[in-house]
Design a protein around this motif. Sequence first.
Motif, PDB file in Angstrom:
ATOM      1  N   LEU A  65       0.821  -1.202   0.000  1.00 37.37           N
ATOM      2  CA  LEU A  65       0.000   0.000   0.000  1.00 37.37           C
ATOM      3  C   LEU A  65       0.863   1.263   0.000  1.00 37.37           C
ATOM      4  CD1 LEU A  65      -2.674  -1.122   2.607  1.00 37.37           C
ATOM      5  CD2 LEU A  65      -3.051  -0.804   0.155  1.00 37.37           C
ATOM      6  N   VAL A  66       1.934   1.256   0.774  1.00 43.24           N
ATOM      7  CA  VAL A  66       2.833   2.404   0.816  1.00 43.24           C
ATOM      8  C   VAL A  66       3.426   2.662  -0.563  1.00 43.24           C
ATOM      9  CG1 VAL A  66       5.020   3.269   1.753  1.00 43.24           C
ATOM     10  CG2 VAL A  66       3.371   2.141   3.262  1.00 43.24           C
ATOM     11  N   GLU A  67       3.854   1.598  -1.227  1.00 43.23           N
ATOM     12  CA  GLU A  67       4.432   1.756  -2.564  1.00 43.23           C
ATOM     13  C   GLU A  67       3.389   2.243  -3.560  1.00 43.23           C
ATOM     14  OE1 GLU A  67       6.574  -1.826  -3.675  1.00 43.23           O
ATOM     15  OE2 GLU A  67       7.238  -2.069  -1.607  1.00 43.23           O
ATOM     16  N   ALA A  68       2.171   1.728  -3.449  1.00 42.99           N
ATOM     17  CA  ALA A  68       1.105   2.159  -4.358  1.00 42.99           C
ATOM     18  C   ALA A  68       0.725   3.608  -4.114  1.00 42.99           C
ATOM     19  CB  ALA A  68      -0.113   1.256  -4.192  1.00 42.99           C
ATOM     20  N   ALA A  69       0.783   4.057  -2.858  1.00 43.82           N
ATOM     21  CA  ALA A  69       0.410   5.437  -2.532  1.00 43.82           C
ATOM     22  C   ALA A  69       1.296   6.439  -3.261  1.00 43.82           C
ATOM     23  CB  ALA A  69       0.501   5.663  -1.021  1.00 43.82           C
ATOM     24  N   ARG A  71       2.324   6.112  -6.246  1.00 40.69           N
ATOM     25  CA  ARG A  71       2.040   6.069  -7.682  1.00 40.69           C
ATOM     26  C   ARG A  71       0.649   6.569  -8.052  1.00 40.69           C
ATOM     27  NH1 ARG A  71       3.336   0.029  -9.494  1.00 40.69           N
ATOM     28  NH2 ARG A  71       2.111   0.789 -11.274  1.00 40.69           N
ATOM     29  N   LEU A  72      -0.247   6.659  -7.084  1.00 43.16           N
ATOM     30  CA  LEU A  72      -1.646   6.963  -7.374  1.00 43.16           C
ATOM     31  C   LEU A  72      -1.976   8.412  -7.050  1.00 43.16           C
ATOM     32  CD1 LEU A  72      -3.207   3.640  -6.058  1.00 43.16           C
ATOM     33  CD2 LEU A  72      -2.962   4.356  -8.449  1.00 43.16           C
ATOM     34  N   PRO A  73      -3.060   8.946  -7.630  1.00 41.70           N
ATOM     35  CA  PRO A  73      -3.422  10.353  -7.425  1.00 41.70           C
ATOM     36  C   PRO A  73      -3.651  10.701  -5.959  1.00 41.70           C
ATOM     37  CG  PRO A  73      -4.675   9.405  -9.236  1.00 41.70           C
ATOM     38  CD  PRO A  73      -3.956   8.269  -8.586  1.00 41.70           C
ATOM     39  N   THR A  74      -3.477  11.977  -5.650  1.00 41.56           N
ATOM     40  CA  THR A  74      -3.564  12.464  -4.272  1.00 41.56           C
ATOM     41  C   THR A  74      -4.871  12.083  -3.594  1.00 41.56           C
ATOM     42  OG1 THR A  74      -2.170  14.343  -4.881  1.00 41.56           O
ATOM     43  CG2 THR A  74      -3.406  14.528  -2.832  1.00 41.56           C
ATOM     44  N   ALA A  75      -5.973  12.169  -4.305  1.00 43.37           N
ATOM     45  CA  ALA A  75      -7.280  11.928  -3.695  1.00 43.37           C
ATOM     46  C   ALA A  75      -7.598  10.446  -3.536  1.00 43.37           C
ATOM     47  CB  ALA A  75      -8.368  12.613  -4.515  1.00 43.37           C
ATOM     48  N   SER A  76      -6.730   9.569  -4.000  1.00 40.96           N
ATOM     49  CA  SER A  76      -6.954   8.134  -3.840  1.00 40.96           C
ATOM     50  C   SER A  76      -6.886   7.747  -2.359  1.00 40.96           C
ATOM     51  CB  SER A  76      -5.899   7.336  -4.609  1.00 40.96           C
ATOM     52  OG  SER A  76      -5.913   7.673  -5.984  1.00 40.96           O
ATOM     53  N   VAL A  77      -7.622   6.693  -2.011  1.00 40.19           N
ATOM     54  CA  VAL A  77      -7.649   6.216  -0.619  1.00 40.19           C
ATOM     55  C   VAL A  77      -7.192   4.759  -0.593  1.00 40.19           C
ATOM     56  CG1 VAL A  77      -9.073   5.739   1.405  1.00 40.19           C
ATOM     57  CG2 VAL A  77      -9.507   7.779   0.026  1.00 40.19           C
ATOM     58  N   LEU A  78      -6.155   4.494   0.181  1.00 42.82           N
ATOM     59  CA  LEU A  78      -5.624   3.139   0.325  1.00 42.82           C
ATOM     60  C   LEU A  78      -5.726   2.748   1.792  1.00 42.82           C
ATOM     61  CD1 LEU A  78      -2.396   3.428  -1.870  1.00 42.82           C
ATOM     62  CD2 LEU A  78      -4.744   2.997  -2.574  1.00 42.82           C
ATOM     63  N   PRO A  90       4.789   3.794   8.969  1.00 41.97           N
ATOM     64  CA  PRO A  90       5.486   3.863   7.684  1.00 41.97           C
ATOM     65  C   PRO A  90       6.189   5.200   7.520  1.00 41.97           C
ATOM     66  CG  PRO A  90       3.119   4.147   7.383  1.00 41.97           C
ATOM     67  CD  PRO A  90       3.327   3.750   8.813  1.00 41.97           C
ATOM     68  N   ALA A  91       7.194   5.207   6.674  1.00 43.46           N
ATOM     69  CA  ALA A  91       7.904   6.457   6.389  1.00 43.46           C
ATOM     70  C   ALA A  91       6.936   7.470   5.780  1.00 43.46           C
ATOM     71  CB  ALA A  91       9.059   6.183   5.426  1.00 43.46           C
ATOM     72  N   ALA A  92       7.213   8.733   6.033  1.00 44.88           N
ATOM     73  CA  ALA A  92       6.356   9.798   5.516  1.00 44.88           C
ATOM     74  C   ALA A  92       6.292   9.727   3.998  1.00 44.88           C
ATOM     75  CB  ALA A  92       6.886  11.144   5.963  1.00 44.88           C
ATOM     76  N   LEU A  93       5.098   9.890   3.460  1.00 49.38           N
ATOM     77  CA  LEU A  93       4.905   9.867   2.018  1.00 49.38           C
ATOM     78  C   LEU A  93       5.171  11.248   1.437  1.00 49.38           C
ATOM     79  CD1 LEU A  93       1.640   7.726   1.909  1.00 49.38           C
ATOM     80  CD2 LEU A  93       3.896   7.028   1.111  1.00 49.38           C
ATOM     81  N   PRO A  94       5.612  11.315   0.191  1.00 48.34           N
ATOM     82  CA  PRO A  94       5.866  12.627  -0.418  1.00 48.34           C
ATOM     83  C   PRO A  94       4.572  13.380  -0.673  1.00 48.34           C
ATOM     84  CG  PRO A  94       6.078  10.873  -2.042  1.00 48.34           C
ATOM     85  CD  PRO A  94       5.917  10.198  -0.715  1.00 48.34           C
ATOM     86  N   ALA A  95       4.692  14.684  -0.832  1.00 45.33           N
ATOM     87  CA  ALA A  95       3.525  15.496  -1.175  1.00 45.33           C
ATOM     88  C   ALA A  95       2.934  14.996  -2.483  1.00 45.33           C
ATOM     89  CB  ALA A  95       3.944  16.963  -1.304  1.00 45.33           C
ATOM     90  N   ALA A  98      -1.110   9.393  -2.465  1.00 42.14           N
ATOM     91  CA  ALA A  98      -2.465   9.018  -2.079  1.00 42.14           C
ATOM     92  C   ALA A  98      -2.594   8.991  -0.559  1.00 42.14           C
ATOM     93  CB  ALA A  98      -2.818   7.660  -2.664  1.00 42.14           C
ATOM     94  N   ARG A  99      -3.825   9.033  -0.070  1.00 44.19           N
ATOM     95  CA  ARG A  99      -4.071   8.963   1.360  1.00 44.19           C
ATOM     96  C   ARG A  99      -3.966   7.510   1.819  1.00 44.19           C
ATOM     97  NH1 ARG A  99      -9.733  10.840   2.979  1.00 44.19           N
ATOM     98  NH2 ARG A  99     -10.232   8.731   3.651  1.00 44.19           N
ATOM     99  N   LEU A 100      -3.183   7.268   2.854  1.00 47.52           N
ATOM    100  CA  LEU A 100      -2.943   5.919   3.356  1.00 47.52           C
ATOM    101  C   LEU A 100      -3.513   5.773   4.759  1.00 47.52           C
ATOM    102  CD1 LEU A 100      -1.457   3.150   3.069  1.00 47.52           C
ATOM    103  CD2 LEU A 100       0.544   4.268   4.079  1.00 47.52           C
TER     104      LEU A 100
END
Length: 230
Positions: A65-69, A71-78, A90-95, A98-100
């Motif tokens: 899920l972290v890896e997919a976040a 790659r996917l649009p910001t408004a996506s929900v994982l 998990p490590a902080a995701l870049p700006a 997707a929402r994790l």
Amino acid sequence: MPRLIGDGELTSSDVVANNTMNRERGLSGVNSYTRELGFDPAGWLGGRCGAPSWLDLCSGEGRALVEAARRLPTASVLTGVDLVGPSAPPAALPAGAARLELVTAAVADWVPERAYDLITCVHGLHYLGDQLGAIARAAGRLVPDGRFAAHFDPDSVRRADGSSAARAVLTALRAAGFEYRARRHLLVLDGARTVRLPFGYLGADPSAGPNWTGQPAVASYYREQPIVED
């Protein structure tokens, strides 16, 4: 027949609490969701319109899920749901990622607040008591054209007398619209629907021994019963 236990007792059993089947699996590569499912979840979601959503049951550390976040649009929900949950945040995701959401809860108890484009359970049903109940609930939490994909061992489903219910269960699942891909031990459903299966859950046996993966797994016991229409 072995002593059957309920889902509350099952979650604290050694087989369930200590399983490592899906703890570290990533999105792609040798030990990955893409390899196990036969398709790339992030690629499949990325081909959909808007902001897609993915629910992963028994998600382990949530690496896929972290890896997919990323790659996917910001408004996506994982969303990942796991009995133990990740060992560390998990490590902080870049700006722009997707929402994790990583939820620590028993799959049988957790209730989603939304429908999802994709629902997966990679080597997770092996450790649930009411496997058929989990499958039916997932089918009802898809968006209309969503997909459910989960590893499923038909031989783990037993009748009250201990005999295999595999053939009857697969027949019922196929009648409900599921496809069973035997080579991958994968159950797939395309499209949301209400699923009622002619089986009543009796309890689980965590001492059933190894399944086709070679790892100890749970056997789920059911009685056959007619479907009651609303």
